[in-house]
Write a protein that holds these residues in place. Structure first.
Motif, PDB file in Angstrom:
ATOM      1  N   UNK A  16       0.742  -1.228  -0.145  1.00  0.00           N
ATOM      2  CA  UNK A  16      -0.057  -0.336  -0.127  1.00  0.00           C
ATOM      3  C   UNK A  16       0.934   1.301  -0.241  1.00  0.00           C
ATOM      4  N   UNK A  17       1.562   1.245   1.055  1.00  0.00           N
ATOM      5  CA  UNK A  17       3.221   2.395   0.648  1.00  0.00           C
ATOM      6  C   UNK A  17       3.856   3.098  -0.974  1.00  0.00           C
ATOM      7  N   UNK A  18       3.508   1.336  -1.351  1.00  0.00           N
ATOM      8  CA  UNK A  18       4.366   1.691  -3.251  1.00  0.00           C
ATOM      9  C   UNK A  18       3.000   2.007  -4.097  1.00  0.00           C
ATOM     10  N   UNK A  19       1.973   1.699  -3.641  1.00  0.00           N
ATOM     11  CA  UNK A  19       0.609   2.247  -4.382  1.00  0.00           C
ATOM     12  C   UNK A  19       0.925   3.515  -4.520  1.00  0.00           C
ATOM     13  N   UNK A  20       0.496   4.470  -3.031  1.00  0.00           N
ATOM     14  CA  UNK A  20       0.834   5.164  -2.663  1.00  0.00           C
ATOM     15  C   UNK A  20       1.417   6.201  -3.158  1.00  0.00           C
ATOM     16  N   UNK A  21       3.037   5.647  -2.977  1.00  0.00           N
ATOM     17  CA  UNK A  21       4.024   6.719  -3.447  1.00  0.00           C
ATOM     18  C   UNK A  21       4.035   6.577  -5.178  1.00  0.00           C
ATOM     19  N   UNK A  22       3.398   5.880  -5.934  1.00  0.00           N
ATOM     20  CA  UNK A  22       3.762   5.946  -6.858  1.00  0.00           C
ATOM     21  C   UNK A  22       2.339   6.347  -7.866  1.00  0.00           C
ATOM     22  N   UNK A  23       1.640   6.648  -7.014  1.00  0.00           N
ATOM     23  CA  UNK A  23      -0.028   7.401  -7.376  1.00  0.00           C
ATOM     24  C   UNK A  23      -0.813   6.135  -7.834  1.00  0.00           C
ATOM     25  N   UNK A  24      -0.497   5.171  -7.813  1.00  0.00           N
ATOM     26  CA  UNK A  24      -1.367   4.384  -9.059  1.00  0.00           C
ATOM     27  C   UNK A  24      -2.494   4.313  -7.778  1.00  0.00           C
ATOM     28  N   UNK A  25      -4.040   4.006  -9.224  1.00  0.00           N
ATOM     29  CA  UNK A  25      -5.245   4.169  -7.945  1.00  0.00           C
ATOM     30  C   UNK A  25      -5.173   2.347  -7.593  1.00  0.00           C
ATOM     31  N   UNK A  26      -6.211   2.574  -6.517  1.00  0.00           N
ATOM     32  CA  UNK A  26      -5.803   1.238  -6.204  1.00  0.00           C
ATOM     33  C   UNK A  26      -6.758   0.615  -6.410  1.00  0.00           C
ATOM     34  N   UNK A  27      -7.754   0.952  -7.328  1.00  0.00           N
ATOM     35  CA  UNK A  27      -8.987  -0.540  -7.965  1.00  0.00           C
ATOM     36  C   UNK A  27      -8.701  -0.027  -9.313  1.00  0.00           C
ATOM     37  N   UNK A  28      -7.446  -0.213 -10.079  1.00  0.00           N
ATOM     38  CA  UNK A  28      -7.129   0.153 -10.983  1.00  0.00           C
ATOM     39  C   UNK A  28      -7.668  -1.513 -11.332  1.00  0.00           C
ATOM     40  N   UNK A  29      -6.701  -2.434 -10.644  1.00  0.00           N
ATOM     41  CA  UNK A  29      -7.070  -3.734 -10.935  1.00  0.00           C
ATOM     42  C   UNK A  29      -7.707  -4.800 -11.174  1.00  0.00           C
ATOM     43  N   UNK A  30      -9.440  -4.301 -10.313  1.00  0.00           N
ATOM     44  CA  UNK A  30     -10.771  -5.075 -10.189  1.00  0.00           C
ATOM     45  C   UNK A  30     -11.297  -4.056 -10.799  1.00  0.00           C
ATOM     46  N   UNK A  31     -12.488  -4.544 -10.689  1.00  0.00           N
ATOM     47  CA  UNK A  31     -13.652  -4.656 -11.514  1.00  0.00           C
ATOM     48  C   UNK A  31     -14.860  -4.064  -9.951  1.00  0.00           C
ATOM     49  N   UNK A  32     -16.061  -2.313 -10.846  1.00  0.00           N
ATOM     50  CA  UNK A  32     -16.985  -2.623 -10.067  1.00  0.00           C
ATOM     51  C   UNK A  32     -18.181  -2.709 -10.444  1.00  0.00           C
ATOM     52  N   UNK A  33     -19.492  -3.622  -9.590  1.00  0.00           N
ATOM     53  CA  UNK A  33     -20.392  -3.519  -9.571  1.00  0.00           C
ATOM     54  C   UNK A  33     -21.381  -3.013 -11.118  1.00  0.00           C
ATOM     55  N   UNK A  34     -21.097  -1.770 -10.859  1.00  0.00           N
ATOM     56  CA  UNK A  34     -21.710   0.153 -11.850  1.00  0.00           C
ATOM     57  C   UNK A  34     -20.886  -0.508 -12.844  1.00  0.00           C
ATOM     58  N   UNK A  35     -20.427  -1.526 -13.638  1.00  0.00           N
ATOM     59  CA  UNK A  35     -19.376  -1.547 -14.529  1.00  0.00           C
ATOM     60  C   UNK A  35     -20.031  -2.167 -14.961  1.00  0.00           C
ATOM     61  N   UNK A  36     -21.652  -3.028 -15.056  1.00  0.00           N
ATOM     62  CA  UNK A  36     -21.633  -3.878 -15.536  1.00  0.00           C
ATOM     63  C   UNK A  36     -23.548  -2.665 -15.441  1.00  0.00           C
TER      64      UNK A  36
END
Length: 381
Positions: free
Chosen positions: A207-227
């Motif tokens: 999580x520290x690396x995701x924050x430091x890299x400014x990587x969106x935490x939800x980038x590699x997953x899907x969300x219910x509303x996308x369907x």
């Protein structure tokens, strides 16, 4: 685009962090127990699902009102614009909870809300009281607290802590959004060293690396509303492309995760690889008592064993003593340690600069904070 009233739900104790994240994204917020209110369009719903590190879910408020009888609950639910959100074939399970209210039977509350929605949709779609529920999932919740009813539609699906990178976990894993909260509360800057001395499956360093890299935490997953059929085609991909362009893969990071258990280090490496961050984190098998460093101005974030079972308490308190002895030699480092053992300071050997109450799941914990005295780095000619 239609604007919705929204809530970002959060674990007790970190609502203010969720509010800060939303304000940083440009939203006006109202922070309450367990949730933060804000307004936004479907674009904002997708954007906040993608970017919020410490929230659990993003929900649309369909309606809220007071209800003291089941008839009142039925009629006020029936009057809401369900047909603007739920298509004819929507699958819409209704979860429920009730506290300190006249309508305290949760199964009855769920049944009445479901019946009211079915009646309204069946009338709108001319279905004679029968709906197929074979389409996309629209998870609904009726929550009653002190006779106040809140009806919401969950846009997230699986909780936001499920980032998608944890392929394996240890015995007592820390949720990813709680790990992100610990890192954010530590006020770490990526140009300083970061260490998790008891990293387990690697969640805090990742999580520290995701924050430091400014990587969106939800980038590699899907969300219910996308369907959902009323979400504009291509909008989600547009926001994901935008998020990818904002990531910083160039800054040099100094992030380490240590654990006494070599098997956990192997698991941490697997998870970091899945997150695409294996080369950003130095994972190594190392006991707390053996940690030394000549680096300055670092931040150390730890979620050690709590010793909840009596049989574990003595060994855990030995670990706390070792932490105190080792970290006392690092005056420029700030140390942040989460535990449910409220006597932690006695064994660590020093009073914390600050304590913050947090809930790790249902468990009351304290975040013991020891602020370092920053050393000005020597100038290099």
């Amino acid at each position: 685009m239609q604007e919705f009233r929204l809530i970002a739900t959060a674990a007790s104790g970190i609502e203010a962090l969720v509010g800060r994240e939303l304000r940083d994204l440009g939203y006006q917020v109202q922070t309450e127990n367990g949730r933060v209110r804000f307004n936004g369009t479907i674009k904002d719903i997708l954007r906040t699902n993608l970017w919020l590190r410490t929230a659990d879910r993003i929900k649309i408020i369909v309606g809220e009102f007071n209800a003291y009888t089941f008839d009142e609950l039925f009629e006020k639910t029936l009057a809401l614009p369900w047909d603007q959100l739920l298509p004819m074939d929507a699958e819409f399970p209704v979860e429920g909870k009730s506290r300190n209210s006249k309508l305290h039977s949760v199964p009855d509350v769920q049944s009445i809300v479901k019946k009211a929605i079915v009646n309204q949709l069946a009338d709108t779609y001319h279905r004679n009281g029968h709906l197929p529920e074979t389409g996309a999932l629209f998870p609904l919740e009726v929550a009653i607290n002190k006779d106040h009813v809140l009806l919401t539609l969950d846009t997230t699906g699986s909780s936001l802590f499920k980032r998608g990178y944890r392929v394996e976990k240890g015995g007592a894993p820390l949720k990813e959004n709680m790990a992100a909260a610990l890192v954010m509360l530590a006020k770490w800057y990526p140009d300083n060293p970061f260490v998790d001395p008891v990293c387990g499956s690697g969640t805090i360093p990742i999580e520290a690396a995701l924050l430091a890299r400014n990587i969106a935490p939800g980038f590699n997953r899907a969300f219910a509303c996308e369907k959902w059929d009323w979400v504009p085609a291509g909008l989600s991909q547009q926001l994901r492309d935008e998020a990818d362009s904002l990531a910083d893969y160039d800054t040099e990071l100094d992030i380490s995760g240590y654990d006494i258990d070599g098997k956990m280090i192997d698991i941490a490496k697997l998870n970091a690889r899945e997150a695409g961050l294996l080369h950003d984190i130095n994972f190594k098998q190392l006991a707390v008592k053996d940690f030394t460093t000549d680096k300055i101005n670092g931040v150390l974030v730890a979620n050690p064993p709590y010793g909840e079972r009596l049989s574990d308490r003595d060994s855990v308190r030995i670990l706390y003593r070792q932490m105190g002895q080792v970290y006392s030699k690092l005056p420029s480092w700030s140390k942040y340690i989460l535990t449910s053992d409220l006597e932690f300071e006695d064994f660590y050997g020093q009073k914390a600069t600050k304590r913050r109450k947090l809930y790790n799941g249902a468990l009351r914990t304290d975040y013991f904070q020891y602020w370092g005295k920053r050393i000005r780095p020597a100038r290099t000619e």
